[in-house]
Motif scaffolding. Sequence first.
Motif, PDB file in Angstrom:
ATOM      1  N   UNK A  15       0.833  -1.199   0.000  1.00 24.38           N
ATOM      2  CA  UNK A  15       0.000   0.000   0.000  1.00 24.38           C
ATOM      3  C   UNK A  15       0.874   1.259   0.000  1.00 24.38           C
ATOM      4  N   UNK A  16       0.633   2.166  -0.940  1.00 26.81           N
ATOM      5  CA  UNK A  16       1.351   3.447  -0.958  1.00 26.81           C
ATOM      6  C   UNK A  16       0.896   4.252   0.260  1.00 26.81           C
ATOM      7  N   UNK A  17       1.854   4.658   1.094  1.00 24.92           N
ATOM      8  CA  UNK A  17       1.551   5.321   2.360  1.00 24.92           C
ATOM      9  C   UNK A  17       1.685   6.832   2.265  1.00 24.92           C
ATOM     10  N   UNK A  18       2.775   7.301   1.677  1.00 27.69           N
ATOM     11  CA  UNK A  18       3.006   8.741   1.620  1.00 27.69           C
ATOM     12  C   UNK A  18       3.949   9.050   0.470  1.00 27.69           C
ATOM     13  N   UNK A  19       4.141  10.333   0.231  1.00 25.91           N
ATOM     14  CA  UNK A  19       5.045  10.733  -0.836  1.00 25.91           C
ATOM     15  C   UNK A  19       4.892  12.201  -1.156  1.00 25.91           C
ATOM     16  N   UNK A  20       5.481  12.593  -2.251  1.00 29.61           N
ATOM     17  CA  UNK A  20       5.366  13.976  -2.690  1.00 29.61           C
ATOM     18  C   UNK A  20       6.251  14.252  -3.888  1.00 29.61           C
TER      19      UNK A  20
END
Length: 172
Positions: A15-20
């Motif tokens: 699952x993709x949790x965070x980023x930017x």
Amino acid sequence: KKVLKSKWNFSVDDCAISGGWSYDGEYLIITDAIGGVYVFNGDSGKVIWLKKQAHDGGILSTAVHPINKKFATGGQDGKIFIWNINKNLIEKVIDLGSGWIENLSWSQDGKFLAASCSRYLYIYNEIGEQVWRSDEHISTVSKIAWSANNEIATSCYGRVSFFDGITGKLSQ
């Protein structure tokens, strides 16, 4: 009428949790629940580099620097990594012990990195040296946010607190 067009896609391991996005839009950083870090070319979607299981137990937070090509990740291992986007290199490891790093946020000028771990707020300079740590909050710090004048706010159960981001003085 379609507003968003699909240009590229990629599946991460969990699952993709965070980023930017990097400040210039050249890179997209995504982290996944099992600790993977993915750096993509923002235009083509090509994987520039990836690091699987960078944090033991998984990643909870990511903050991309607003001016330089670096970002920070925080994990369930109680560590903060400050990464160089271009070099797939961890420039600094900050070990806060056994707590989870729930939130990370760079100040708008990029001079300070805020991190919450359990009931504490930590402020670091741009290279990862601790500037100050808050007193214990009444519960786990659930969110942090910087204002333009380097004031930082924290929220926890039943309270919002405002601190001078540079000195750590509680203002309200």
